[in-house]
Design a protein around this motif. Structure first.
Motif, PDB file in Angstrom:
ATOM      1  N   GLY A 132      27.645 -22.061  67.288  1.00 17.77           N
ATOM      2  CA  GLY A 132      28.784 -22.564  66.546  1.00 17.77           C
ATOM      3  C   GLY A 132      28.432 -23.824  65.782  1.00 17.77           C
ATOM      4  O   GLY A 132      27.331 -24.367  65.871  1.00 17.77           O
ATOM      5  N   ALA A 133      29.416 -24.321  65.020  1.00 22.02           N
ATOM      6  CA  ALA A 133      29.175 -25.458  64.130  1.00 22.02           C
ATOM      7  C   ALA A 133      29.671 -26.780  64.697  1.00 22.02           C
ATOM      8  O   ALA A 133      29.483 -27.817  64.072  1.00 22.02           O
ATOM      9  N   ARG A 134      30.316 -26.780  65.853  1.00 25.90           N
ATOM     10  CA  ARG A 134      30.817 -28.039  66.408  1.00 25.90           C
ATOM     11  C   ARG A 134      29.653 -28.960  66.790  1.00 25.90           C
ATOM     12  O   ARG A 134      28.650 -28.514  67.341  1.00 25.90           O
ATOM     13  N   GLU A 135      29.833 -30.235  66.559  1.00 22.03           N
ATOM     14  CA  GLU A 135      28.834 -31.225  66.939  1.00 22.03           C
ATOM     15  C   GLU A 135      28.983 -31.555  68.416  1.00 22.03           C
ATOM     16  O   GLU A 135      30.089 -31.731  68.919  1.00 22.03           O
ATOM     17  N   VAL A 136      27.852 -31.624  69.100  1.00 25.11           N
ATOM     18  CA  VAL A 136      27.859 -31.931  70.530  1.00 25.11           C
ATOM     19  C   VAL A 136      27.750 -33.434  70.728  1.00 25.11           C
ATOM     20  O   VAL A 136      26.817 -34.075  70.240  1.00 25.11           O
ATOM     21  N   ILE A 137      28.722 -34.000  71.468  1.00 26.14           N
ATOM     22  CA  ILE A 137      28.738 -35.426  71.756  1.00 26.14           C
ATOM     23  C   ILE A 137      28.681 -35.610  73.272  1.00 26.14           C
ATOM     24  O   ILE A 137      29.563 -35.121  73.992  1.00 26.14           O
ATOM     25  N   VAL A 138      27.635 -36.255  73.780  1.00 30.33           N
ATOM     26  CA  VAL A 138      27.558 -36.629  75.190  1.00 30.33           C
ATOM     27  C   VAL A 138      27.969 -38.090  75.269  1.00 30.33           C
ATOM     28  O   VAL A 138      27.217 -38.987  74.881  1.00 30.33           O
ATOM     29  N   ALA A 139      29.194 -38.333  75.731  1.00 29.64           N
ATOM     30  CA  ALA A 139      29.814 -39.652  75.591  1.00 29.64           C
ATOM     31  C   ALA A 139      29.252 -40.682  76.557  1.00 29.64           C
ATOM     32  O   ALA A 139      29.452 -41.883  76.350  1.00 29.64           O
ATOM     33  N   PRO A 167      38.506 -31.229  66.352  1.00 24.65           N
ATOM     34  CA  PRO A 167      38.193 -29.797  66.196  1.00 24.65           C
ATOM     35  C   PRO A 167      36.758 -29.525  65.786  1.00 24.65           C
ATOM     36  O   PRO A 167      36.279 -28.395  65.940  1.00 24.65           O
ATOM     37  N   ASN A 168      36.045 -30.523  65.291  1.00 28.32           N
ATOM     38  CA  ASN A 168      34.667 -30.342  64.848  1.00 28.32           C
ATOM     39  C   ASN A 168      33.648 -30.799  65.885  1.00 28.32           C
ATOM     40  O   ASN A 168      32.452 -30.846  65.594  1.00 28.32           O
ATOM     41  N   GLU A 169      34.134 -31.189  67.075  1.00 27.41           N
ATOM     42  CA  GLU A 169      33.233 -31.734  68.092  1.00 27.41           C
ATOM     43  C   GLU A 169      33.502 -31.094  69.454  1.00 27.41           C
ATOM     44  O   GLU A 169      34.606 -30.624  69.736  1.00 27.41           O
ATOM     45  N   PHE A 219      41.972 -23.997  67.294  1.00 27.76           N
ATOM     46  CA  PHE A 219      41.390 -24.048  65.956  1.00 27.76           C
ATOM     47  C   PHE A 219      42.491 -24.381  64.950  1.00 27.76           C
ATOM     48  O   PHE A 219      43.648 -23.990  65.122  1.00 27.76           O
ATOM     49  N   GLU A 220      42.116 -25.087  63.888  1.00 26.74           N
ATOM     50  CA  GLU A 220      43.098 -25.622  62.949  1.00 26.74           C
ATOM     51  C   GLU A 220      43.132 -24.829  61.653  1.00 26.74           C
ATOM     52  O   GLU A 220      42.210 -24.073  61.315  1.00 26.74           O
ATOM     53  N   GLY A 221      44.226 -25.036  60.887  1.00 25.78           N
ATOM     54  CA  GLY A 221      44.336 -24.538  59.524  1.00 25.78           C
ATOM     55  C   GLY A 221      44.277 -23.032  59.428  1.00 25.78           C
ATOM     56  O   GLY A 221      44.908 -22.310  60.206  1.00 25.78           O
ATOM     57  N   GLU A 222      43.500 -22.546  58.487  1.00 23.84           N
ATOM     58  CA  GLU A 222      43.431 -21.108  58.227  1.00 23.84           C
ATOM     59  C   GLU A 222      42.805 -20.336  59.378  1.00 23.84           C
ATOM     60  O   GLU A 222      42.942 -19.114  59.453  1.00 23.84           O
ATOM     61  N   PHE A 223      42.127 -21.036  60.276  1.00 27.88           N
ATOM     62  CA  PHE A 223      41.461 -20.365  61.394  1.00 27.88           C
ATOM     63  C   PHE A 223      42.252 -20.499  62.696  1.00 27.88           C
ATOM     64  O   PHE A 223      41.742 -20.191  63.767  1.00 27.88           O
ATOM     65  N   ALA A 224      43.493 -20.966  62.600  1.00 32.08           N
ATOM     66  CA  ALA A 224      44.312 -21.160  63.799  1.00 32.08           C
ATOM     67  C   ALA A 224      44.515 -19.824  64.525  1.00 32.08           C
ATOM     68  O   ALA A 224      44.765 -18.786  63.903  1.00 32.08           O
ATOM     69  N   ALA A 266      33.033 -24.209  60.138  1.00 32.79           N
ATOM     70  CA  ALA A 266      34.107 -23.690  60.980  1.00 32.79           C
ATOM     71  C   ALA A 266      33.650 -22.587  61.934  1.00 32.79           C
ATOM     72  O   ALA A 266      34.404 -22.197  62.829  1.00 32.79           O
ATOM     73  N   PHE A 267      32.450 -22.057  61.775  1.00 30.06           N
ATOM     74  CA  PHE A 267      31.998 -20.917  62.571  1.00 30.06           C
ATOM     75  C   PHE A 267      31.986 -21.251  64.055  1.00 30.06           C
ATOM     76  O   PHE A 267      31.498 -22.300  64.471  1.00 30.06           O
TER      77      PHE A 267
END
Length: 741
Positions: free
Chosen positions: A512-519, A568-570, A660-665, A716-717
Motif C-alpha cells: 500500500g501507499a501509506r507511510e509507516v511511522i514508528v512513533a 489517512p496517509n499514514e 478511507f476518505e473521499g472517493e475511496f470511502a 491512495a492504493f
C-alpha cells in the motif's frame, strides 16, 4: 533450492545414524500384539487407536490391521478406541520374543474418543484428565475439500479464524478468540519453530498429508510453551511412521486451476520405521472475477518434502527425528506482470519467494524419566511488493530437557524443565540496522496435585532471561473439578510476554501507499489472562451430546496497535502507554453422534467476542478485523457404507475495518455473511477414496478488497480491506489411494 533439500535430508540421515548404537539388523520389533479391528457388522475399521497399558501403540490401517510393539512380555491390557465406537479392552499375554494375534470387534456408539494429548502438560494425558482444556482436530477434518495447506483446513474450527491480511498476495494468520496470529504460539511436534518471519507465510507450507492432528489450547500457555504463547497454542502433530499406510497417493484439481498432489511411503510402518513424503501445489490460472485487474487468488508453486525416522535402542523405541523442507514462489498482481517486472514501478505485482528448512526430534534422556527435545529452522524470504523490496532471514534453534517422574503412590505429578532458544533475525528495512540475535534461557517447574478423584490443582512458574528485559516471570495456575463423571469445570490463569518484529508481523507496513511511522522505541507487550471451561455430557441413551462452554478474558499492557485513523496517509505504530487492550468473550460448542440410531453426526460452535482499546484520554474503540461473533457447523451423513456426505458452514459477524476518505470511502463495518461447503466421498473398496467438494456453495464474495486498484503506485492504493471471501464458488475433485502395511 535442490541444495537446500539435500542438506535437510542429509541432516536427517546423520541424525538417524548417530541414534543407532546397534547394527541395523538388530533394530527389529521382537514382540507385541497384532491383529485386525472390525465393526459389529464385520467391516474393517481404519484409524482405531490401539493402546497397550494406557500408552499409544498403533493405529489400524485401511484394512483394519495393526501391529503394536511392546518391550516386555507377559500380561498387558489392550484397549481399542475410535470416534463413534465404544472402547474395547482385553487382557492379552505377550510371549517373549514373539507376537500374539487378536481380533477386536467394536460396537457403534456416540461417545467421543478420549484421545491422549501432550500439549497441555508436556506429558501424555487424556483430554478428560487434563486440567488444561485441549481441543483435538483430526487429520480427516483438516483434509476436507482437498486442502492444499494447513490454513485451508482451520476455517471450520470453533474459536479459530483464518484472517487474510493482504488482498494481493494473501498473507494470512490464525486468530484465536479474537487475538491476532502473532499472539498464538505455533508448535511442530511440541517445539517452537515458527518465528516472526514465518507467521504470515509459514502455515501455508504445512501440507495436510503430513499432519496427524492439531492440539489447540486457548488462553495463557506461557509457562510451558514460552513467553510468547499469550493467546494460545496450536501444536501440529505430524504423522508417526509406525501408524502410517505403507503407501499413500493423493491428487486433486479445482475448477479455478489449482492442482494439489502428494505421495508418502512408510517402509517401516507398523514398527518404529520411517516415513517419507512429498507434495506439490501449483496454480498458474489468472482469475479476476471481481474485475479489479488483480488476481483473485495467488499464482503459486509450493513444494514440500518431509521425512521422519523412529529411533530405537535394544529393540525399544526411544525417540523420533523429523526433517522438513519447503519452497514457495507466490505471485499476486496484474495479469500483465512477468518475472522480469520484479521490483518494477510500472507493472504492479507482489512476488514472494520463500525457502525453509526444519529439523526436529526427541529422544529419551540418559537418566530415568528424562527426555530431550530440540528443533532448528532456517527461513529465507526474497520478496517485492510493487517497487518495495523486502529480504529477510530468520534462524531459530530450540532445546528443552524435561524430567517427568512417574506419580507412583504420590498425589503429585511433577514436571521440571530447562529450555534455551536462539533467534537470529535480519532484514533490509530501516528498522533493522543490524541482525537481531536473542539467546533466551529458561527454567520452569509445574506440579499437578490430585487432591481426590474430583479435584486437581495445577501450579507452574517459568523464568526466562532476556538480554534487554532481564528475567521474565510467567506463572500459571489451573483448577479442575469433576463433580460427576459427566461434568468437568476448568479455570486457567496466566501471563504472557512478547517482543514484536514489526515488519514481519504486520503486512500493512510493506504494502500500500501509506507511510509507516514508528512513533517511539517499541517496548515488549505483556498480558494477563483468565479462561474458564465447562464440559458436560448429556445423557441421551446410546447417543449422548457433548457440550463445551468457554469464557475468556485477556488484558494487554504495552500493546502495539497500528493507528490508521490519525492520518489517512499514514500507519502510526506506538505502545499503548496508559491505554489497555482487552479481549473477552465466550463460546459454546455441541457435538453428537447418532451412530447407534442412524449414521449421522453433527457439530456446531458459536463464539461471541469483544476486542477493544480503552483507557487514557481516548474513547473506547474496537480493534480492526475482530468479528463480533462467529459460528461454525458441520453435519456428516453416511448415506451407505463407503458413501459419506458432509455439509459445513461458517457465519462471520461485523468487524471494524480501516477508514478511507473521499472517493475511496468504504463502510467501516461489514455486514454479516455466511459461507457453505459440501463434500461427497466415495470409497468403492478399502484403500480408495474419491471426493467431490464444493466450497463457497452460494458464491458469496466481498467484492474487490483493493482501494484504487487502477493506480497501484498512487498515493491512495491499499490492500488491507479484506473481511470476507474474495474467491467465489470452487469445485474440487480428488482421489486418494492407500496400501496397507
Amino acid at each position: 533450492m535442490p541444495g537446500s533439500l539435500l542438506r535437510a535430508f542429509g541432516l536427517l540421515l546423520v541424525a538417524a545414524a548417530f541414534s543407532h548404537p546397534r547394527p541395523l539388523a538388530a533394530l527389529q520389533d521382537d514382540q507385541g500384539v497384532s491383529g485386525v479391528v472390525r465393526s459389529s457388522d464385520d467391516a474393517p475399521l481404519e484409524g482405531v487407536a490401539l493402546l497397550l497399558d494406557g500408552r499409544m501403540g498403533a493405529t489400524s490401517d485401511a484394512l483394519g490391521r495393526f501391529r503394536a510393539a511392546h518391550p516386555r512380555s507377559g500380561s498387558v491390557r489392550l484397549t481399542a478406541e475410535r470416534l463413534g465406537y465404544a472402547a474395547e479392552s482385553m487382557e492379552v499375554t505377550v510371549p517373549a520374543g514373539s507376537w500374539v494375534e487378536v481380533d477386536v470387534v467394536l460396537q457403534g456408539t456416540a461417545m467421543e474418543l478420549d484421545p491422549i494429548v501432550v500439549t497441555g502438560t508436556l506429558s501424555e494425558t487424556r483430554v478428560t484428565d487434563s486440567p488444561v482444556k485441549v481441543d483435538v482436530v483430526s487429520a480427516r477434518v483438516l483434509s476436507r475439500h482437498a486442502a492444499a495447506s494447513l490454513m485451508d483446513g482451520v476455517g471450520r474450527i470453533n474459536g479459530l479464524y483464518p484472517q487474510v491480511d493482504c488482498g494481493v498476495c494473501y498473507t494470512n494468520n490464525i486468530r484465536i478468540n479474537g487475538m491476532e496470529g502473532p499472539y498464538t504460539a505455533v508448535l511442530l511436534n511440541g517445539t517452537p519453530i515458527m518465528g516472526a518471519l514465518a507467521s504470515v507465510y509459514g502455515l501455508n507450507g504445512i501440507h495436510p498429508s503430513v499432519v496427524e492432528r492439531l492440539e489447540i489450547l486457548k488462553g495463557p500457555q506461557s509457562t510451558l510453551h514460552g513467553p510468547e504463547a499469550m493467546g494460545g497454542v496450536v501444536n501440529i502433530i505430524t504423522k508417526d511412521p509406525r501408524f502410517a499406510p505403507e503407501l499413500a497417493v493423493e491428487a486433486s484439481r479445482s475448477s479455478l486451476g489449482e492442482t494439489n498432489a502428494s505421495a508418502s511411503w512408510a517402509p517401516g510402518a507398523g514398527r518404529s520405521g520411517a516415513l517419507f513424503s512429498g507434495s506439490v501445489v501449483h496454480n498458474d490460472d489468472f482469475v479476476d472475477d471481481n474485475g479489479d485487474g488483480f488476481a483473485d487468488l495467488t499464482l503459486d508453486t509450493r513444494l514440500n518434502l518431509f521425512g521422519s525416522l523412529g529411533l530405537r535402542r535394544e529393540g525399544r523405541r526411544i525417540g523420533q527425528v523429523t526433517a522438513k523442507a519447503y519452497y514457495e514462489d507466490r505471485f499476486g498482481g496484474v495479469e500483465a506482470w512477468t518475472r522480469a517486472d520484479r521490483g518494477s514501478d510500472e507493472v504492479y505485482g507482489e512476488s514472494i519467494r520463500t525457502d525453509r528448512l526444519e529439523l526436529m526430534g526427541s529422544i529419551d534422556g540418559p537418566w530415568s524419566d528424562t527426555r530431550f527435545e530440540a528443533s532448528a529452522s532456517h527461513h529465507r524470504q526474497d520478496s517485492w511488493y510493487g517497487d518495495t523490496g523486502f529480504e529477510a532471514e530468520q534462524t531459530i534453534a530450540f532445546g528443552r530437557l524435561l524430567w517427568d517422574p512417574p506419580r507412583r503412590e504420590s498425589q503429585h505429578d511433577m514436571l521440571v524443565g530447562a529450555a534455551v532458544s536462539y533467534d537470529r533475525y535480519d532484514d533490509d528495512t530501516p528498522a533493522t540496522s543490524q541482525a537481531d540475535r536473542r539467546w533466551i534461557p529458561g527454567l520452569f517447574v509445574e506440579d499437578r496435585f490430585h487432591a481426590n478423584e474430583a479435584w486437581t490443582v495445577l501450579g507452574g512458574l517459568r523464568a526466562d532471561h532476556h538480554r534487554h528485559h532481564g528475567v521474565i516471570w510467567s506463572p500459571r495456575a489451573s483448577l479442575m473439578w469433576r463433580p460427576t463423571a459427566d461434568a468437568t469445570f476448568r479455570v486457567n490463569v496466566g501471563t504472557g510476554f512478547r517482543v514484536v518484529n514489526l515488519f514481519t508481523e504486520d503486512h500493512a507496513a510493506l504494502t500500500g501507499a501509506r507511510e509507516v511511522i514508528v512513533a517511539e522505541e517499541l517496548e515488549p507487550e505483556r498480558s494477563s489472562s483468565i479462561a474458564f471451561n465447562y464440559n458436560q455430557v448429556l445423557d441421551f441413551g446410546a447417543n449422548p451430546m457433548m457440550i463445551d462452554v468457554d469464557a475468556f478474558y485477556t488484558r494487554f499492557s504495552n500493546r502495539i496497535v497500528p493507528d490508521y485513523d490519525l492520518d489517512p496517509n499514514e500507519i502510526v505504530y506506538a505502545n499503548l502507554g496508559d491505554r489497555r487492550s482487552v479481549t473477552r468473550g465466550f463460546s459454546v460448542a455441541l457435538n453428537q453422534n447418532f451412530g447407534t440410531a442412524l449414521p449421522l453426526l453433527y457439530s456446531v460452535g458459536f463464539t461471541v467476542q469483544d476486542v477493544f482499546l480503552e483507557g487514557g484520554d481516548e474513547p473506547r474503540e474496537d480493534e480492526f478485523f475482530a468479528a463480533d461473533y462467529r459460528g461454525v457447523w458441520s453435519v456428516t451423513w453416511e448415506a451407505r457404507p463407503g458413501v459419506t456426505l458432509e455439509y459445513g458452514g461458517a457465519l462471520t459477524g461485523p468487524m471494524r475495518l480501516p477508514r478511507f476518505e473521499g472517493e475511496f470511502a468504504r463502510p467501516t463495518r461489514n455486514d454479516p455473511y455466511a459461507t457453505h461447503d459440501l463434500q461427497l466421498s466415495w470409497s468403492p473398496v478399502p484403500g480408495q477414496r474419491v471426493t467431490l467438494g464444493i466450497q463457497n456453495l452460494t458464491d458469496f464474495t466481498q467484492g474487490s478488497p483493493l482501494v484504487d486498484p487502477t493506480r497501484p503506485f498512487g498515493d491512495a492504493f491499499d490492500t488491507s480491506y479484506v473481511y470476507g471471501p474474495v474467491v467465489g464458488r470452487r469445485i474440487n475433485l480428488g482421489l486418494r489411494l492407500t496400501r496397507g502395511r
